[in-house]
Design a protein around this motif. Structure first.
Motif, PDB file in Angstrom:
ATOM      1  N   HIS A 120     -33.672 -46.485 -13.136  1.00  0.00           N
ATOM      2  CA  HIS A 120     -33.710 -45.198 -13.831  1.00  0.00           C
ATOM      3  C   HIS A 120     -33.595 -44.086 -12.794  1.00  0.00           C
ATOM      4  CE1 HIS A 120     -35.307 -41.775 -16.099  1.00  0.00           C
ATOM      5  NE2 HIS A 120     -34.944 -42.439 -17.172  1.00  0.00           N
ATOM      6  N   PRO A 121     -32.900 -42.986 -13.107  1.00  0.00           N
ATOM      7  CA  PRO A 121     -32.718 -41.920 -12.121  1.00  0.00           C
ATOM      8  C   PRO A 121     -34.013 -41.315 -11.592  1.00  0.00           C
ATOM      9  CG  PRO A 121     -31.159 -41.660 -13.917  1.00  0.00           C
ATOM     10  CD  PRO A 121     -32.093 -42.750 -14.320  1.00  0.00           C
ATOM     11  N   GLU A 122     -35.095 -41.426 -12.353  1.00  0.00           N
ATOM     12  CA  GLU A 122     -36.376 -40.881 -11.899  1.00  0.00           C
ATOM     13  C   GLU A 122     -37.295 -41.961 -11.352  1.00  0.00           C
ATOM     14  OE1 GLU A 122     -38.074 -38.497 -15.025  1.00  0.00           O
ATOM     15  OE2 GLU A 122     -36.211 -37.391 -15.359  1.00  0.00           O
ATOM     16  N   GLY A 123     -36.794 -43.199 -11.213  1.00  0.00           N
ATOM     17  CA  GLY A 123     -37.620 -44.312 -10.761  1.00  0.00           C
ATOM     18  C   GLY A 123     -37.729 -44.393  -9.248  1.00  0.00           C
ATOM     19  N   ASP A 124     -38.592 -45.287  -8.797  1.00  0.00           N
ATOM     20  CA  ASP A 124     -38.818 -45.503  -7.363  1.00  0.00           C
ATOM     21  C   ASP A 124     -37.609 -46.202  -6.750  1.00  0.00           C
ATOM     22  OD1 ASP A 124     -39.782 -45.941  -4.840  1.00  0.00           O
ATOM     23  OD2 ASP A 124     -41.333 -47.371  -5.441  1.00  0.00           O
ATOM     24  N   LEU A 125     -37.000 -45.562  -5.764  1.00  0.00           N
ATOM     25  CA  LEU A 125     -35.798 -46.096  -5.115  1.00  0.00           C
ATOM     26  C   LEU A 125     -36.056 -46.517  -3.675  1.00  0.00           C
ATOM     27  CD1 LEU A 125     -33.317 -43.344  -6.393  1.00  0.00           C
ATOM     28  CD2 LEU A 125     -33.767 -45.589  -7.419  1.00  0.00           C
ATOM     29  N   SER A 126     -37.285 -46.471  -3.243  1.00  0.00           N
ATOM     30  CA  SER A 126     -37.597 -46.638  -1.824  1.00  0.00           C
ATOM     31  C   SER A 126     -37.259 -48.027  -1.290  1.00  0.00           C
ATOM     32  CB  SER A 126     -39.079 -46.330  -1.584  1.00  0.00           C
ATOM     33  OG  SER A 126     -39.911 -47.203  -2.347  1.00  0.00           O
ATOM     34  N   ALA A 127     -37.159 -49.017  -2.150  1.00  0.00           N
ATOM     35  CA  ALA A 127     -36.899 -50.381  -1.682  1.00  0.00           C
ATOM     36  C   ALA A 127     -35.434 -50.641  -1.358  1.00  0.00           C
ATOM     37  CB  ALA A 127     -37.370 -51.385  -2.742  1.00  0.00           C
ATOM     38  N   TYR A 128     -34.546 -49.698  -1.680  1.00  0.00           N
ATOM     39  CA  TYR A 128     -33.114 -49.968  -1.585  1.00  0.00           C
ATOM     40  C   TYR A 128     -32.475 -49.184  -0.441  1.00  0.00           C
ATOM     41  CZ  TYR A 128     -34.211 -51.472  -6.316  1.00  0.00           C
ATOM     42  OH  TYR A 128     -34.793 -52.065  -7.408  1.00  0.00           O
ATOM     43  N   PRO A 129     -31.744 -49.864   0.447  1.00  0.00           N
ATOM     44  CA  PRO A 129     -31.032 -49.136   1.510  1.00  0.00           C
ATOM     45  C   PRO A 129     -29.845 -48.341   0.990  1.00  0.00           C
ATOM     46  CG  PRO A 129     -30.535 -51.482   1.607  1.00  0.00           C
ATOM     47  CD  PRO A 129     -31.610 -51.324   0.587  1.00  0.00           C
ATOM     48  N   LEU A 130     -29.312 -48.737  -0.182  1.00  0.00           N
ATOM     49  CA  LEU A 130     -28.164 -48.055  -0.779  1.00  0.00           C
ATOM     50  C   LEU A 130     -28.420 -47.857  -2.258  1.00  0.00           C
ATOM     51  CD1 LEU A 130     -25.189 -47.028  -0.777  1.00  0.00           C
ATOM     52  CD2 LEU A 130     -24.500 -49.422  -1.171  1.00  0.00           C
ATOM     53  N   VAL A 131     -28.162 -46.640  -2.748  1.00  0.00           N
ATOM     54  CA  VAL A 131     -28.228 -46.317  -4.173  1.00  0.00           C
ATOM     55  C   VAL A 131     -26.888 -45.734  -4.589  1.00  0.00           C
ATOM     56  CG1 VAL A 131     -29.300 -44.855  -5.939  1.00  0.00           C
ATOM     57  CG2 VAL A 131     -30.721 -45.944  -4.193  1.00  0.00           C
ATOM     58  N   VAL A 132     -26.316 -46.268  -5.657  1.00  0.00           N
ATOM     59  CA  VAL A 132     -25.012 -45.840  -6.160  1.00  0.00           C
ATOM     60  C   VAL A 132     -25.215 -45.102  -7.483  1.00  0.00           C
ATOM     61  CG1 VAL A 132     -22.750 -46.624  -6.965  1.00  0.00           C
ATOM     62  CG2 VAL A 132     -23.865 -47.775  -5.041  1.00  0.00           C
ATOM     63  N   VAL A 133     -24.536 -43.975  -7.612  1.00  0.00           N
ATOM     64  CA  VAL A 133     -24.663 -43.132  -8.811  1.00  0.00           C
ATOM     65  C   VAL A 133     -23.286 -43.004  -9.450  1.00  0.00           C
ATOM     66  CG1 VAL A 133     -25.457 -40.926  -9.723  1.00  0.00           C
ATOM     67  CG2 VAL A 133     -26.495 -41.847  -7.639  1.00  0.00           C
ATOM     68  N   PRO A 134     -22.971 -43.849 -10.445  1.00  0.00           N
ATOM     69  CA  PRO A 134     -21.650 -43.766 -11.086  1.00  0.00           C
ATOM     70  C   PRO A 134     -21.655 -42.850 -12.308  1.00  0.00           C
ATOM     71  CG  PRO A 134     -22.734 -45.816 -11.680  1.00  0.00           C
ATOM     72  CD  PRO A 134     -23.718 -45.025 -10.878  1.00  0.00           C
ATOM     73  N   ALA A 135     -21.128 -41.649 -12.143  1.00  0.00           N
ATOM     74  CA  ALA A 135     -20.930 -40.724 -13.274  1.00  0.00           C
ATOM     75  C   ALA A 135     -22.207 -40.495 -14.061  1.00  0.00           C
ATOM     76  CB  ALA A 135     -19.828 -41.235 -14.201  1.00  0.00           C
ATOM     77  N   LEU A 136     -23.230 -39.986 -13.371  1.00  0.00           N
ATOM     78  CA  LEU A 136     -24.486 -39.633 -14.043  1.00  0.00           C
ATOM     79  C   LEU A 136     -24.369 -38.192 -14.527  1.00  0.00           C
ATOM     80  CD1 LEU A 136     -27.308 -40.819 -14.697  1.00  0.00           C
ATOM     81  CD2 LEU A 136     -28.120 -39.622 -12.658  1.00  0.00           C
ATOM     82  N   TYR A 137     -23.645 -38.026 -15.637  1.00  0.00           N
ATOM     83  CA  TYR A 137     -23.321 -36.705 -16.195  1.00  0.00           C
ATOM     84  C   TYR A 137     -24.577 -35.893 -16.458  1.00  0.00           C
ATOM     85  CZ  TYR A 137     -22.114 -33.519 -20.087  1.00  0.00           C
ATOM     86  OH  TYR A 137     -21.987 -32.442 -20.922  1.00  0.00           O
ATOM     87  N   LEU A 138     -25.563 -36.495 -17.120  1.00  0.00           N
ATOM     88  CA  LEU A 138     -26.824 -35.812 -17.405  1.00  0.00           C
ATOM     89  C   LEU A 138     -27.818 -36.176 -16.315  1.00  0.00           C
ATOM     90  CD1 LEU A 138     -28.647 -35.662 -20.854  1.00  0.00           C
ATOM     91  CD2 LEU A 138     -29.906 -36.187 -18.751  1.00  0.00           C
ATOM     92  N   MET A 139     -28.320 -35.159 -15.626  1.00  0.00           N
ATOM     93  CA  MET A 139     -29.297 -35.389 -14.568  1.00  0.00           C
ATOM     94  C   MET A 139     -30.400 -34.354 -14.673  1.00  0.00           C
ATOM     95  SD  MET A 139     -28.829 -35.539 -10.401  1.00  0.00           S
ATOM     96  CE  MET A 139     -27.545 -36.779 -10.474  1.00  0.00           C
ATOM     97  N   THR A 140     -31.627 -34.809 -14.842  1.00  0.00           N
ATOM     98  CA  THR A 140     -32.756 -33.891 -14.925  1.00  0.00           C
ATOM     99  C   THR A 140     -33.102 -33.356 -13.538  1.00  0.00           C
ATOM    100  OG1 THR A 140     -34.382 -35.661 -14.622  1.00  0.00           O
ATOM    101  CG2 THR A 140     -33.658 -35.197 -16.894  1.00  0.00           C
TER     102      THR A 140
END
Length: 504
Positions: free
Chosen positions: A448-468
Motif C-alpha cells: 500500500h502506498p502508505e505502508g511500511d517500505l523499509s524492508a525493500y531496497p527497491l520500490v516501484v510505482v507504476p502509474a499511481l494516479y491518486l496519491m495522498t
C-alpha cells in the motif's frame, strides 16, 4: 484470533467446491470414494444452498447437509462451510423485490442468476444474519468443520446498487466521512458546473446524467459500495465468531481479476481470519505463468505476508471467456504449484464434479463429464499426491526482493470518465513492471502506498494516479532513508478526492 491455517494438522489443503445438492444422494458415496483416491483433504460446501436449507421463510431442512458433513468427516475430509448469502431464495425476492439491485440508469435486475443483491437492503441483511445464525448454531461443533466461507466473491457480478435505500445509506455514509456539507462541497469541487449542495438530503448516487457526472462523487460511491459490502461480511463474520469461536472465517477474494476491481482488498484483508483467493487465467495472449505469479504475490501481500489459500481455480478450461481452451498437459499442476510456491497453503478448484445443468456446465472440474478415464482426472490424482508430499512447506513464508505499490482507490479514480487517454491503463503499467521484475528473477511484494517500505531496497510505482499526502510523505521518507524509488508516468496527479495537486 482463530487458527488461520485450516489444514494445520494435515499439511496443505487439496480439493474444491462440492455441490452434492446437484446430484442424487446415491452419488455421494461414489464422490467421497473418488475424493479419497484423488487425495482430497478439504471441500467447500453449501455456498449456493440457501433455497434448499430454508425452502420457505423460517422453515429449515438441514438433514441433507447433516448427512453430507457426516459422510465427509467419516472419510477424513474437512469442510469449508459456506453461508449461502450470495444467492437468496426466490421466495425472499417475492416478498422483498426491492432487495434486487438497481443500475445507474434505473433498471432493476431480476431474480435468476447469482449475486443480485442490494447490500443496503435491511430485509436482506436480516435474512442473511438469520441463516448464518442457524448454520453456526447447528454446525459450530461439527468435527468436519475447518473454515467458514462467508458469501462468495463479493463484488461479482454486482457491487453497487443505485436504489433509494442505497441513496439514503450513501447520505449517511457521506455525513460520517465528510462531517459537514461544506466539507463535502470542498472535497467534490461542486463549484464546477453549479453542483453546490446545501444539505446532504440533496445528494443522490451518481446515477445516469446527460454527460459526465462529478468524478469525486463517483469515486466516493465506489468507496461507499465497497464499505457496504464489507459491513455485511463483518456482520456475518461476527455472528460466526460468537457462535463458533476458534473456527477461522474467510470469504474468497479475486485480487488480480479485472472483473473484481470494485473491492479494496487492503481493507478486506484486515477483516478476514485467513486470506483466500480465486484465480482464473485470462486466455488473451498474456504470458500466463507471469500472471499466475503476480496473482499469488498480490494475494500474499494482501495477507500481510502470512500464509493464504488458493480456494478456487480451474482444472482445465472455463466457460465465461469469449474463447475457453483446455489446459495443456501439465498446465494444471504448474498453475497450482506456482501458487503454493508463493505462499498458498494448498490448491482447491471449482468444482469437484462437473455440472450437467446450469450456466457453468462447460466449466471444467476435478471429476469431468468424461469421468475417471480422462486426462484431467489422471492429472488431478497425480496433483493430489504431489500436494500431499509437500506437507512440510505448510506455514512457511516467502521473502520478496522488491515492492510494487498497488492501490485500488487509485485504480478506481484513474478509470473514471474523461481521463487524458483511454489508451492509458493503470493495470497495464502494473503488469508491465511486474513482468520486467519477474524476468530478472526478483520476487515481488505489493505494498500500500502508505505502508511500511523499509524492508525493500527497491520500490516501484507504476502509474499511481491518486496519491495522498500521507503516501507522498511515506515515499519521501523512504528515499531519504536510502531506498531506491522508481516512479512511472501519470503518478501523483490527484489527491484522495480526485483533485489535482497544487504546484510547488
Amino acid at each position: 484470533m482463530p487458527e488461520t491455517n485450516p489444514q494445520s494438522r494435515t499439511g496443505l489443503a487439496f480439493g474444491g467446491d462440492y455441490n452434492p445438492e446437484q446430484w442424487p444422494e446415491a452419488v455421494w458415496s461414489e464422490d467421497v470414494r473418488l475424493m479419497r483416491e484423488a487425495g482430497v483433504t478439504m471441500v467447500s460446501v453449501g455456498i449456493f444452498s440457501w433455497a434448499l436449507l430454508e425452502p420457505a421463510p423460517g422453515v429449515y431442512e438441514f438433514g441433507w447437509l447433516d448427512r453430507v458433513l457426516d459422510l465427509l468427516h467419516e472419510n477424513g475430509i474437512r469442510v469449508d462451510l459456506g453461508t449461502p448469502t450470495v444467492a437468496p431464495p426466490a421466495w425472499f425476492y417475492r416478498e422483498h423485490p426491492e432487495a434486487l439491485p438497481v443500475t445507474a440508469d434505473g433498471t432493476r435486475h431480476a431474480f435468476g442468476s447469482r449475486g443480485a443483491i442490494c447490500h443496503s437492503n435491511t430485509h436482506y441483511r436480516a435474512a442473511a444474519a438469520s441463516i448464518t445464525t442457524r448454520l453456526a448454531t447447528r454446525y459450530a461443533d461439527h468435527p468436519a468443520l475447518a473454515l467458514w466461507h462467508v458469501h462468495n466473491e463479493y463484488g461479482v457480478p454486482v457491487s453497487a446498487c443505485y436504489c433509494e435505500s442505497c441513496a439514503a445509506h450513501f447520505r449517511r455514509w457521506l455525513a460520517d466521512a465528510h462531517g459537514t456539507v461544506e466539507a463535502l462541497n470542498e472535497a467534490w469541487g461542486t463549484a464546477f458546473w453549479g453542483q453546490h449542495y446545501t444539505g446532504f438530503d440533496q445528494v443522490d448516487p451518481p446515477r445516469a446524467t446527460p454527460t459526465v457526472g462529478n468524478p469525486a462523487q463517483a469515486l466516493d460511491y465506489r468507496r461507499f459500495a465497497d464499505a457496504t459490502m464489507r459491513e455485511n461480511f463483518v456482520a456475518e463474520r461476527d455472528i460466526l465468531h460468537r457462535l463458533a469461536p476458534g473456527v477461522p472465517v474467510t470469504t474468497n477474494f479475486m485480487t488480480a481479476l479485472s472483473q473484481c476491481d470494485s473491492v479494496d482488498y487492503w481493507a478486506w484483508g484486515r477483516e478476514v481470519d485467513l486470506v483466500t483467493n480465486d484465480h482464473y487465467l485470462m486466455t488473451d495472449g498474456r504470458r500466463t505463468h507471469v500472471n499466475l505469479a503476480m496473482a499469488a504475490d498480490l494475494t500474499r501481500s494482501v495477507a500481510g505476508g502470512a500464509p493464504w489459500l488458493l480456494l478456487e481455480h480451474s482444472t482445465s478450461g472455463v466457460n465465461w471467456q469469449p474463447r475457453n481452451p483446455a489446459k495443456a498437459p501439465g498446465q494444471m499442476a504448474r498453475n497450482s504449484l506456482s501458487h503454493v510456491a508463493r505462499g498458498s497453503e494448498g490448491a482447491l478448484f471449482f468444482q469437484w464434479r462437473q455440472s450437467r445443468r446450469g450456466a457453468e456446465k462447460f466449466h471444467s472440474s476435478m471429476l469431468p463429464h468424461a469421468g475417471t478415464d480422462s486426462r484431467v482426472w489422471r492429472e488431478v490424482v497425480e496433483l493430489g499426491s504431489t500436494i500431499g508430499a509437500l506437507a512440510p512447506v505448510a506455514g512457511t513464508r516467502t521473502v520478496a526482493d522488491v515492492a510494487v505499490l498497488w492501490d485500488w482507490h487509485s485504480w478506481w479514480a484513474q478509470n473514471l470518465q474523461w481521463r487524458p487517454s483511454e489508451d492509458h491503463d493503470a493495470r497495464e503499467r502494473a503488469d508491465t513492471f511486474y513482468e520486467a521484475l519477474y524476468d530478472r528473477h526478483l520476487t515481488v511484494d505489493f505494498a500500500h502506498p502508505e505502508g511500511d517500505l523499509s524492508a525493500y531496497p527497491l520500490v516501484v510505482v507504476p502509474a499511481l494516479y491518486l496519491m495522498t499526502e500521507a503516501a507522498a510523505d511515506n515515499l519521501r521518507r523512504y528515499v531519504e532513508s536510502g531506498g531506491t524509488l522508481l516512479v512511472s508516468y501519470f503518478s501523483g496527479i490527484v489527491d484522495e478526492h480526485d483533485a489535482v495537486h497544487e504546484g510547488p
